[in-house]
Each structure stands twice: as structure tokens, then as C-alpha cells.
Design an enzyme around this catalytic site. Structure first.
Site, mmCIF file in Angstrom:
data_model
loop_
_atom_site.group_PDB
_atom_site.id
_atom_site.type_symbol
_atom_site.label_atom_id
_atom_site.label_comp_id
_atom_site.label_asym_id
_atom_site.label_seq_id
_atom_site.Cartn_x
_atom_site.Cartn_y
_atom_site.Cartn_z
ATOM 1 N N ASP A 17 25.082 -0.929 46.143
ATOM 2 C CA ASP A 17 26.478 -0.579 45.911
ATOM 3 C C ASP A 17 26.991 0.204 47.121
ATOM 4 O OD1 ASP A 17 28.887 0.597 45.087
ATOM 5 O OD2 ASP A 17 28.119 1.136 43.105
ATOM 6 N N ILE A 18 27.983 -0.328 47.797
ATOM 7 C CA ILE A 18 28.497 0.312 49.013
ATOM 8 C C ILE A 18 29.066 1.700 48.727
ATOM 9 C CG2 ILE A 18 30.843 -0.647 48.955
ATOM 10 C CD1 ILE A 18 30.408 -1.128 52.060
ATOM 11 N N ASN A 31 42.926 -4.995 50.135
ATOM 12 C CA ASN A 31 44.045 -5.925 50.139
ATOM 13 C C ASN A 31 45.133 -5.312 51.014
ATOM 14 O OD1 ASN A 31 45.930 -4.359 48.495
ATOM 15 N ND2 ASN A 31 44.661 -4.909 46.740
ATOM 16 N N GLY A 39 37.173 -5.885 42.951
ATOM 17 C CA GLY A 39 35.969 -5.959 43.772
ATOM 18 C C GLY A 39 35.643 -4.667 44.500
ATOM 19 N N VAL A 40 35.253 -4.794 45.772
ATOM 20 C CA VAL A 40 34.896 -3.637 46.603
ATOM 21 C C VAL A 40 36.071 -2.663 46.692
ATOM 22 C CG1 VAL A 40 34.332 -2.921 48.963
ATOM 23 C CG2 VAL A 40 33.167 -4.883 47.959
ATOM 24 N N ASP A 41 37.257 -3.191 46.892
ATOM 25 C CA ASP A 41 38.460 -2.359 47.035
ATOM 26 C C ASP A 41 38.663 -1.478 45.806
ATOM 27 O OD1 ASP A 41 40.797 -1.436 48.288
ATOM 28 O OD2 ASP A 41 42.010 -3.096 47.530
ATOM 29 N N SER A 129 35.627 -10.734 52.645
ATOM 30 C CA SER A 129 36.286 -11.998 52.294
ATOM 31 C C SER A 129 35.460 -12.933 51.425
ATOM 32 C CB SER A 129 36.772 -12.762 53.537
ATOM 33 O OG SER A 129 37.888 -12.121 54.096
ATOM 34 N N THR A 130 34.255 -12.528 51.028
ATOM 35 C CA THR A 130 33.405 -13.453 50.264
ATOM 36 C C THR A 130 33.628 -13.386 48.760
ATOM 37 O OG1 THR A 130 31.556 -11.893 50.145
ATOM 38 C CG2 THR A 130 31.611 -13.408 52.033
#
Length: 180
Positions: A17-18, A31, A39-41, A129-130
């Protein structure tokens, strides 16, 4: 600040987990609104808290009224995250009819430039972007790794932090092949 040197940072692949990475800077696959998302954001905004959102709102009010352009990068505080900064970059949406790989590479290049301007020695990247932007992981991994290796930087360590086993395996295998 002096120009970054062109030494190759240590590159590590991490399954995890980042938002849990203790690094100088975490890269956010943001975004263009800079105001959070999925997601990550979304995870970065939730864990980072109101300080991250407040600085993103200030950036929108001051410089990015129409949003952060794809491929560019900008930094904010990391709030409650274990990092010092969040570097927000907007990845391109994958297209089968248009080559947008230079924009994906620019996300990494510009994030490293921002990291250098901050004096960051360690940076954690997600697989930009994935997710909802549908970039195939097998295409994104070599673009991301090449961009990091080709960018003059003073960053000493780059971690690619991959959330699932499939992404971790693809990035790890791509890195192994690159080193041969």
C-alpha cells in the site's frame, strides 16, 4: 538548488500500500481536479487528511483553475501520511488509437523533477494510469522504468509500490529483464 546529477537511483519493487510507505515523497496518480477520486488518489486523500485537500484547493485557486494537465506534476504536504510530500501527477487515459506513452513517461519524469526541487531522496510511485485509466500493466511497466532510468535526478531510491500480485509480478519481471 543545483541541477540534479544523473546517477541512477536504486530501484525497488514493493508489493503493498503506497499510503504506508515511509519515504520523502509519495507520487499520487491524481485526477486533473486535484480534489481526490478513486483508487490511489482516493486512498492518499483519505489517509493524508484535510491538509492535502486544502493545499490541492489552493493550487487550483492559484495556478490550476482548469486542473493539472496530464503528465505534469505538483507537490503538496503529505498530511497524516508517513511521507513528507505528495507529488500529484495526472496520468493519461489509455487509447488504442493514439500513442500516449510520452505522457505516461512525463508523469515519472516530472514527478522526479518535483522531487529534486523538494530535496527528496526517496520516492514511491504507483503504477500510474493502470487502474481506471485502463493502461495495460505490461505496457506501463517498461515505460515507467525507462522514464525513471532516463531522468537526471538526485533521488537516491525509487520504489514502485504495486497494490496487487499481478502488477508486482509484471513490474518485477520487467525490472529483471531490464537489468540483464
Amino acid at each position: 538548488m543545483p541541477a540534479p546529477c544523473h546517477r541512477t537511483p536504486s530501484i525497488k519493487m514493493v508489493r503493498g500500500d503506497i499510503t504506508e510507505q515511509s519515504v520523502d515523497a509519495i507520487v499520487n496518480a491524481a485526477n486533473s481536479s486535484l480534489l481526490g477520486g478513486g483508487g490511489v488518489d482516493g486512498a492518499i486523500h483519505r489517509k493524508g487528511g484535510s491538509a492535502v485537500l486544502a493545499e490541492c484547493r489552493a493550487l487550483r485557486a492559484a495556478h490550476y483553475g482548469r486542473g493539472l494537465p496530464t503528465g505534469q506534476a505538483v507537490a503538496t504536504t503529505a498530511g497524516r501520511l508517513p511521507a513528507r510530500w505528495v507529488i500529484h501527477t495526472v496520468g493519461p487515459v489509455h487509447s488504442r488509437t493514439e500513442d500516449r506513452s510520452t505522457l505516461l513517461a512525463a508523469c515519472h519524469t516530472n514527478s522526479l523533477r518535483v522531487a529534486d526541487s523538494l530535496g527528496a531522496a526517496t520516492v514511491a510511485f504507483p503504477a500510474i494510469s493502470t487502474g481506471i485509466f485502463h493502461w495495460p500493466i505490461t505496457d506501463a511497466a517498461p515505460i515507467a522504468i525507462a522514464a525513471v532510468l532516463d531522468t537526471p535526478t538526485s533521488v537516491q531510491e525509487v520504489r514502485f509500490v504495486l497494490f496487487d500480485d499481478a502488477a508486482y509480478e509484471v513490474f518485477t519481471q520487467t525490472w529483471r529483464e531490464w537489468k540483464q
